[in-house]
Enzyme design. Structure first.
Site, mmCIF file in Angstrom:
data_model
loop_
_atom_site.group_PDB
_atom_site.id
_atom_site.type_symbol
_atom_site.label_atom_id
_atom_site.label_comp_id
_atom_site.label_asym_id
_atom_site.label_seq_id
_atom_site.Cartn_x
_atom_site.Cartn_y
_atom_site.Cartn_z
ATOM 1 N N ASP A 30 -6.976 -1.329 -4.730
ATOM 2 C CA ASP A 30 -8.077 -0.967 -3.833
ATOM 3 C C ASP A 30 -9.032 0.016 -4.510
ATOM 4 O OD1 ASP A 30 -6.828 -2.529 -1.893
ATOM 5 O OD2 ASP A 30 -5.810 -0.813 -0.985
ATOM 6 N N ASP A 77 0.858 -1.185 0.000
ATOM 7 C CA ASP A 77 0.000 0.000 0.000
ATOM 8 C C ASP A 77 0.892 1.231 0.000
ATOM 9 O OD1 ASP A 77 -2.378 -1.432 0.040
ATOM 10 O OD2 ASP A 77 -2.583 -1.355 2.214
#
Length: 182
Positions: free
Chosen positions: A140, A127
């Site tokens: 995402d 991330d």
């Protein structure tokens, strides 16, 4: 080849191309993040709104389930298979494109869990998009956008399958006499 077979091939090709392109973008952005942000560096993009910060997330959204990474990974495998099947079975190009983004998002994060694993499916997702309240990645974004689009398609009554097309056709035929009577 029948017209229906041609449309199926087109939908499958679009599904595959959109999913592949989206997956490539996801993986390239993660590779960039690992190279550019590996020393703990943060790059401020929009102060107070978005920065780039590398985080290895063992869990799901917002870090939930970080103690059950292998379960999340297995669910991602099931989701990828189900999405691939749905992407092939739908009769709607809109559904196919939306599902392809969901597939790319699920597969992109699953790839991380497999590539960066110490044990059985216990890897961490890369991330780097730091919103201040959450850190995520391009996969995402695909999952969220696909989810929103799928809800919109449902609310709009966009047919998913041949059965839906037949039901819509039957409903429109039943409502025509009522319209003619008015």
């Amino acid at each position: 080849m029948t017209n229906q077979q041609g449309r199926l091939r087109t939908r499958v090709a679009v599904f595959a191309c959109v999913a592949a392109a989206a997956l490539i973008v996801d993986q390239l952005t993660k590779a960039w993040a690992m190279a550019a942000l590996s020393n703990g560096q943060t790059i401020r993009v929009i102060p107070g709104l978005l920065s780039f910060t590398l985080v290895r997330n063992p869990g799901a959204s917002l870090g939930m389930g970080s103690g059950a990474t292998w379960v999340i990974s297995l669910l991602a495998v099931v989701a990828c298979v189900a999405l691939a099947v749905a992407g092939v079975r739908t009769v709607s190009m809109k559904w196919s494109v939306a599902i392809s983004f969901a597939f790319a998002g699920a597969l992109g994060n699953l790839i991380d869990r497999v590539m960066y694993a110490d044990g059985f499916l216990d890897g961490k997702v890369v991330d780097f998009l730091n919103y201040g309240w959450s850190v995520g990645n391009v996969a995402d974004i695909y999952l969220v956008v696909a989810g929103v689009v799928l809800v919109i398609l449902i609310l709009m009554g966009e047919p998913f399958s041949h059965k839906d097309l037949i039901e819509q056709s039957d409903e429109s035929l039943q409502s025509e006499p009522e319209a003619d009577a008015k």
